[in-house]
Design a protein around this motif. Sequence first.
Motif, PDB file in Angstrom:
ATOM      1  N   ARG A 551      37.277  15.792  73.721  1.00  0.00           N
ATOM      2  CA  ARG A 551      37.549  16.566  74.929  1.00  0.00           C
ATOM      3  C   ARG A 551      37.395  18.059  74.670  1.00  0.00           C
ATOM      4  N   SER A 555      34.321  20.498  76.083  1.00  0.00           N
ATOM      5  CA  SER A 555      34.720  21.683  76.852  1.00  0.00           C
ATOM      6  C   SER A 555      34.177  22.959  76.221  1.00  0.00           C
ATOM      7  N   GLN A 599      37.098  11.318  82.805  1.00  0.00           N
ATOM      8  CA  GLN A 599      38.022  12.380  82.435  1.00  0.00           C
ATOM      9  C   GLN A 599      37.318  13.476  81.652  1.00  0.00           C
ATOM     10  N   ARG A 600      36.407  13.096  80.735  1.00  0.00           N
ATOM     11  CA  ARG A 600      35.678  14.115  79.984  1.00  0.00           C
ATOM     12  C   ARG A 600      34.753  14.898  80.902  1.00  0.00           C
ATOM     13  N   TYR A 603      36.828  17.564  82.238  1.00  0.00           N
ATOM     14  CA  TYR A 603      36.999  18.650  81.266  1.00  0.00           C
ATOM     15  C   TYR A 603      35.774  19.558  81.254  1.00  0.00           C
ATOM     16  N   SER A 604      34.590  18.956  81.104  1.00  0.00           N
ATOM     17  CA  SER A 604      33.373  19.749  80.945  1.00  0.00           C
ATOM     18  C   SER A 604      33.044  20.535  82.208  1.00  0.00           C
ATOM     19  N   GLN A 606      35.127  21.814  84.500  1.00  0.00           N
ATOM     20  CA  GLN A 606      36.004  22.985  84.616  1.00  0.00           C
ATOM     21  C   GLN A 606      35.660  24.039  83.566  1.00  0.00           C
ATOM     22  N   PHE A 650      44.043  25.869  77.984  1.00  0.00           N
ATOM     23  CA  PHE A 650      43.528  24.557  77.593  1.00  0.00           C
ATOM     24  C   PHE A 650      43.414  24.449  76.072  1.00  0.00           C
ATOM     25  N   PRO A 663      43.180  17.039  82.068  1.00  0.00           N
ATOM     26  CA  PRO A 663      42.304  17.944  82.838  1.00  0.00           C
ATOM     27  C   PRO A 663      43.091  19.033  83.557  1.00  0.00           C
TER      28      PRO A 663
END
Length: 824
Positions: A551, A555, A599-600, A603-604, A606, A650, A663
């Motif tokens: 994650r 990101s 979910q990943r 993350y990416s 945002q 984060f 997230p």
Amino acid sequence: MFEQPQHSSSLTPSLSDNSISGMTNNSMLNSQTLEEYCWYWGAASKEEISAAMENQQNGTFAVRDASTKGQYTLTLRIDGTNKLIKILVENGRCGFTQDSMDFDSMASLVQFYQTCSLRDFNEKLDTCLLYPLNSPQSLTCQNSMKSDSTIDPSYRVSLLKCTFEAIHAEYDRVSRRYDQLFNQQLALNEEYNRKQRTESAYADVLKIFERKIAELKTTISGEKDLNDRDRESLTINIELQEERMEEIGKAQNLMRAAIQNIGLSLQKINEELGRLKPLLLKLHKKCEKYRDKLLEMSKQKVTHAQLDRVVQSVSLALDSEPSTLSTFLLRISLPMSNWCCECWLWHQATKDESIALIRSLMNDFDNSNASTDGIFLIRPSSSRIGFYALEISKDGNVHSCLIEYRDPRTTIDHSGGYGFAQTQMLFASLMDFVRYYSAVPLKEHNSVLDTPLITPALSQLKQRKEKNNSNTSNTDHQRDKAKLKRIEAIDDATELSTSRDDERSKEKILDTLLSFCGCANLLKIGMMQLVEINRGSARFKQLNYCLNDIRVRVSLFAYLLPNCFIPIFERYNSNIFISFILIAILGFICVVLIKTSRQRWMYSSQAFLLGTVNAWAIKFSVDAFEKGRTDVITFCLYVILFGLFHFSEFLMTAYSNPDSLRPDSFLLNHSWAYWTAAMCSWIEFWTRLWILPTFYSPFVSLAGLILCILGEIFRKLAMCHASVGFTHQISFRRSRNHSLCTDGVYAIIFLGYVGWMMWSIGTQLVLCNPICVISYAIVSYRFFEERIYEEERYLIEFFAERYIAYQRFVPTGIPGISGYEPTH
């Protein structure tokens, strides 16, 4: 802008993808692992455990294998009956219901409910798992360990717990006395001031009467035309006024005496408060010292929750303690060198061993013609779990008395503590029990035992050993003196030769010592370097674990990608529209084509958004610098600070508390109020720039930048130090890994609060927004006032007296906000 970090909370137990995928069997729940715990009875039958549960107190529990293979049954003693609770096991997880499979091992389930009530599972089971019922296998193991080794770590833990319990009881009792005296001081000060005002009013009234009487006398003596009737009337009036003055004078004297008495009482209270305050601080430090000692006993698995349970039980017991008993215990002073828990508490002793020890000490006293009454020790009861037995000598015999323990958390009126069976005289700690009966004979419990506790047996045993060692050393000393006399009889020549040989040998010894000291110094330096390497490696491992998290890697890649490519587009003078299209294509490649889970992807996406905003802000600020546009530079600086804050939140969460990484950790979906406040600041900035373009000060923006940097440093220090204890939301329910952080930066102020407030106000100083600066300060202050009050209310509910003591010495860091103040 209005978010509150919780410095001591943690999330409830969660099931991450990694934790589930790594457990596809029940290897952590097998019997080989559970056999290490005393509460596990293996394949014992229901009847065996029921028989062992007889006469046990509420909260006693045991776990056995259920009739269904792979499942378990919890037997709990409550309200004088045994309750059977089925424990489900599926896919390496366990719990009471299908919706509560939150535990990866049976030990973690038991440990959690040892501090949290089972009412969350069943409203009728309002108790914790308090007392493990030792299985026959664990008793056999303990006996073998006892015979193999005289040093048992559990014995040391028991002594430390007893001492911790005693110190906290004394601290709580002194604290209550201090609060009582402080309230009395406030009441007496108020009464003192009121009586002084009354006495002053009496003095003013007397002056008025004196003036009136003087005027009447002047009238009588000065007016010659007065008839006898008027003169007599004035004389009677003067007499009445004088009588009234006499009454007021008596009342004034009584008031002065009352004021003097109150002054003496205040003086005594101030003296006692001055004596109790340093004692209170000393006891608080002792409590923390013994708490740290217990937590260092890692092999015994002593947890914060277990110690908080001890603190809660002591506090509840003191709530029902009579004030006369509290005052009496505060007046008793015992020399702790001979009366500490180690001097009378023997956790490894049986009844026969205790009696044999006391009888041997009685023989020593008989030889010295001293009284043998009152020699005592306390040991755990062999028949009642959680109870103790007192062995005491009287009239040549050794008597045994059962000391009952009633847990105040399980009684209806929350009264409890240690005391003799079938009595109502209960004490918050075993040390209080010993202190009381060291001054009061035991005949109120047993008419035969007309003696107080006089001599702690283990202390006397220690003195006997020291005396024997002293006698042995004296014998050795006499033997050495005889040898010295024989050596002195040697002739001078031989003595001279011997002295030369001694000098040579001393030189050799000195050289050897010097070389050894050199090696020792090298070894010390090497050990220090090794410690530093280990510390560095621990930090490196934590950072390495963070960077290996998919994650975080996704990101970081998504955040850095636009920051790398936008300068490249600028270098080739690409059109801004074309640049946006290329960035969108890169974002599509970064977010969609990378084979990641949903979910990943969150993350990416945002991270890519924050990276793009940051890159464009840097680009526009560079262009504005070339054109001399300070307004654009200021706004771009604000945007950079804004984006870095969200991305650093984060990253710091991933580093300090990876289990809570979500997230939502970017805080971009914080709340409507958050984005409304942000947009208001943007509108004010551009509106002010349009109406008053000259209303700008670079020094104010610089001050805001410094404030933002300091706020970020404070906040990240708080997150890093609290680690798993730092979350972005208040926990309304205490979880199993919920601990209180009171050291480091949290021993000074709540940096999480201060850092956030400094950053939010600093951003508006950067923009030179006067309205938003004031609005942010007011709204933030009101927000923190409500949030801190609500958070501390739950923290006091979770940690009881421990957090109250912490709250008393550590401010919130925001002036005017004191938080939640409990009432006793």
